[in-house]
Every structure is written in structure tokens, then in C-alpha cells.
Design a protein around this motif. Structure first.
Motif, short mmCIF file in Angstrom:
data_model
loop_
_atom_site.label_atom_id
_atom_site.label_comp_id
_atom_site.label_asym_id
_atom_site.label_seq_id
_atom_site.Cartn_x
_atom_site.Cartn_y
_atom_site.Cartn_z
N ALA A 64 -53.24 -18.20 -66.27
CA ALA A 64 -51.86 -18.14 -65.78
C ALA A 64 -51.79 -17.39 -64.46
N ALA A 65 -52.55 -16.30 -64.36
CA ALA A 65 -52.56 -15.52 -63.13
C ALA A 65 -53.16 -16.33 -61.98
N ALA A 66 -54.17 -17.14 -62.29
CA ALA A 66 -54.79 -17.98 -61.24
C ALA A 66 -53.78 -18.97 -60.68
N ASP A 67 -52.95 -19.53 -61.55
CA ASP A 67 -51.90 -20.45 -61.08
C ASP A 67 -50.90 -19.71 -60.19
N PHE A 68 -50.54 -18.50 -60.63
CA PHE A 68 -49.59 -17.71 -59.84
C PHE A 68 -50.19 -17.30 -58.50
N TYR A 69 -51.49 -16.98 -58.50
CA TYR A 69 -52.16 -16.59 -57.27
C TYR A 69 -52.17 -17.73 -56.25
N ALA A 70 -52.37 -18.96 -56.71
CA ALA A 70 -52.39 -20.10 -55.80
C ALA A 70 -51.05 -20.21 -55.05
N VAL A 71 -49.96 -19.98 -55.78
CA VAL A 71 -48.64 -20.01 -55.14
C VAL A 71 -48.46 -18.81 -54.21
N THR A 72 -48.85 -17.63 -54.70
CA THR A 72 -48.70 -16.41 -53.91
C THR A 72 -49.48 -16.50 -52.61
N ARG A 73 -50.72 -16.97 -52.68
CA ARG A 73 -51.54 -17.08 -51.47
C ARG A 73 -50.90 -18.03 -50.47
N SER A 74 -50.39 -19.17 -50.95
CA SER A 74 -49.76 -20.13 -50.05
C SER A 74 -48.53 -19.54 -49.38
N VAL A 75 -47.71 -18.83 -50.18
CA VAL A 75 -46.49 -18.23 -49.63
C VAL A 75 -46.84 -17.14 -48.62
N PHE A 76 -47.84 -16.32 -48.92
CA PHE A 76 -48.25 -15.27 -47.99
C PHE A 76 -48.77 -15.87 -46.69
N ASP A 77 -49.55 -16.96 -46.79
CA ASP A 77 -50.06 -17.62 -45.59
C ASP A 77 -48.92 -18.13 -44.72
N GLN A 78 -47.93 -18.77 -45.37
CA GLN A 78 -46.79 -19.29 -44.63
C GLN A 78 -45.99 -18.15 -44.00
N LEU A 79 -45.79 -17.07 -44.76
CA LEU A 79 -45.02 -15.93 -44.26
C LEU A 79 -45.73 -15.29 -43.08
N GLU A 80 -47.07 -15.18 -43.18
CA GLU A 80 -47.84 -14.56 -42.10
C GLU A 80 -47.74 -15.39 -40.82
N ARG A 81 -47.88 -16.71 -40.96
CA ARG A 81 -47.77 -17.58 -39.78
C ARG A 81 -46.37 -17.54 -39.19
#
Length: 286
Positions: A64-81
Motif C-alpha cells: 500500500a505504501a509503494a502505491d502511495f509513494y508512486a503518487v507522492t513521487r509524481s506529485v513532488f516531481d511536478q511541484l518541483e518543476r
């Protein structure tokens, strides 16, 4: 009202998930080990489920955490850009270009006066990194020849600029040595260059010791110092070849792929970036 976890806890979770270690996450975020652990416990208590399991000396995410991490990483990447883009826009009109330090110092910066004469209203902001570290984070355009570590999607998006021609170069005295006595000067992060050279020429021009450096300009300096034979794109050593301080007795080879421009992912290339890429393509083929 949005129901979101505290940003500090999300940052701690993302860092631990990415590094697999509370200690490394704490070092990266400049927090204590205990502070990171408390953030993880806060998230776990809030969702009512464990996020990590012990895996030897490290941690492994639960499914479950791995699924949440995939979303978190994508959101962080978008936010950083997006945040970097916001800062770039606030700084005024211009194009943020990422490229290797050697390409910037030995070719791009000396050519910028020509670009500014043609485009006086556009300013270029450079990020210079090693070939291993070069990434398209925040930059409008990334310029590189070795894109073997990039995804297939990125390689398909990359825009061709110009062929690259590599020469095995050394000082004249080194050229007179037997191949077995010549030291090979290698770039630590583009080691495939020598493989391409030998595959295309069928020749091994330096079969002695190997010296490795992390930047192309260090490889050039090593060759100029008489330490051995370096493999360098000819545009970067045009002056040395013209002056005869370096010689290319083994000829030149055109490498696969060529120099390419990779636009930033997730947004269209604006008119200024398009003008820069068009100029770059013309200037490189002169």
C-alpha cells in the motif's frame, strides 16, 4: 477542505521511500533520525496501517505504501518543476539550459555573443553538471550527446541538433609511442565512448594503463599534460588541434545519436526556447 497529511511528514516519507533508509533521509533533509521516525509514525497512525517493514539493515515499503509513494513521487516531481518554472518566470524572460560543464565552457559560452546579437531580448541561464548528474529538472532545454541512461520516451522526445565527431587525441610525443605503451584517458560517466570508438574503427590505440576522470575538461587537461590519449568531441578541442598542442593521428569517428536537445517534460517549449534550439542547430553545423 482538503484532508492532506503535513508536508513535513510527506517529505520524510518520500525521502525514506526513495533512499530505503531513515538515516539517509535524515541526512538529506537535515533532520535528526528521531524526527524522521516520528513523522513516519504520525503518517502510519493517521492512516491506520504500517508503511515500512524491516528488510535486513534497511526498510521495505508495504504494498500500500509503494502505491502511495508512486503518487507522492509524481506529485513532488511536478511541484518541483512548477516551482522552478515560477522562479524562472519571476526572474524575467530567458531560457534555462542544462548541459555539461565542458560543453558550456568550451563551446556554448564563447558562442553566446553571436546568439545575443540575433536575440537581444533573450537571456540564457545555464546549469552545468557532470554527464552522470545532468537531469532535466527545471531546465527548459537539456543538451547532451550521450542519452543512453534516459528513458525511451525521453529519447523519442529529444530533438536532433548535429552529429558528434570524436577524436582520440594526445600530445605529439605520445602519438609516437606504441599502442601498448599509451595510457587510455577515460571519462568516468561516459565509458561507452571508447567502446563505440573501437567498435567503429576496429582499432585499440591505447592499450596501456587507464586513467579515469569525472569531467571531459579534466580528460583534455590530462591529454595536454602528456598523460595519455583522450577521446574528445572535436568541437571542444578545436583550438588545441589548430595550434598543434593536441594531435589526432588516428582520425575521427562520428558517434551514434548525435547532439540532441531534450525539452522539459510536461510543458510545451516556449517561443524563446524554440529560438534558442533553432540557433543552436544552425551554429553547431557551421
Amino acid at each position: 477542505m482538503r484532508k492532506l497529511p503535513p508536508l513535513a511528514s510527506l517529505r520524510a516519507f518520500e525521502a525514506v521511500a526513495r533512499t530505503g533508509s531513515v538515516t539517509r533521509a535524515a541526512e538529506e533533509l537535515a533532520r535528526t533520525h528521531g524526527a524522521i521516525s516520528r513523522h513516519l509514525k504520525l503518517l502510519a497512525d493517521d492512516v491506520g496501517a504500517e508503511l515500512f517493514e524491516r528488510d535486513g539493515t534497511g526498510l521495505r515499503m508495504t504494498p500500500a505504501a509503494a502505491d502511495f509513494y508512486a503518487v507522492t513521487r509524481s506529485v513532488f516531481d511536478q511541484l518541483e518543476r512548477a516551482y522552478d518554472n515560477l522562479g524562472s518566470r519571476a526572474a524575467g524572460p530567458g531560457v534555462h539550459v542544462a548541459c555539461s560543464a565542458t560543453f558550456a565552457m568550451r563551446w556554448l559560452v564563447p558562442q553566446l555573443a553571436v546568439f545575443y546579437r540575433k536575440h537581444p531580448d533573450i537571456r540564457i541561464r545555464l546549469s552545468m553538471t557532470s554527464a552522470r548528474e545532468i537531469r532535466n529538472e527545471g531546465a527548459d532545454v537539456l543538451v547532451a550527446w550521450d542519452m543512453s541512461s534516459y528513458s525511451d520516451a525521453d529519447q523519442r522526445r529529444a530533438l536532433p541538433l548535429a552529429p558528434v565527431n570524436f577524436a582520440a587525441v594526445c600530445v605529439p610525443a605520445c602519438a609516437r609511442l606504441a599502442a601498448a605503451k599509451r595510457t587510455r584517458i577515460a571519462h568516468g560517466y561516459t565509458s561507452s565512448a571508447w567502446d563505440q570508438w573501437e567498435a567503429k574503427t576496429g582499432k585499440s590505440v591505447a592499450r596501456g594503463d587507464v586513467l579515469e576522470f569525472p569531467h571531459t575538461h579534466l580528460c583534455i587537461e590530462a591529454a595536454l599534460s602528456g598523460l595519455g590519449v583522450a577521446l574528445v568531441e572535436t568541437r571542444l578541442i578545436a583550438r588545441e588541434l589548430a595550434e598543434g598542442t593536441l594531435v589526432a593521428p588516428f582520425g575521427t569517428v562520428q558517434f551514434d545519436g548525435g547532439l540532441r536537445a531534450l525539452p522539459a517534460a510536461g510543458r510545451r517549449m516556449n517561443a524563446q526556447a524554440q529560438a534558442f534550439v533553432a540557433w543552436l542547430r544552425d551554429a553547431l553545423t557551421v
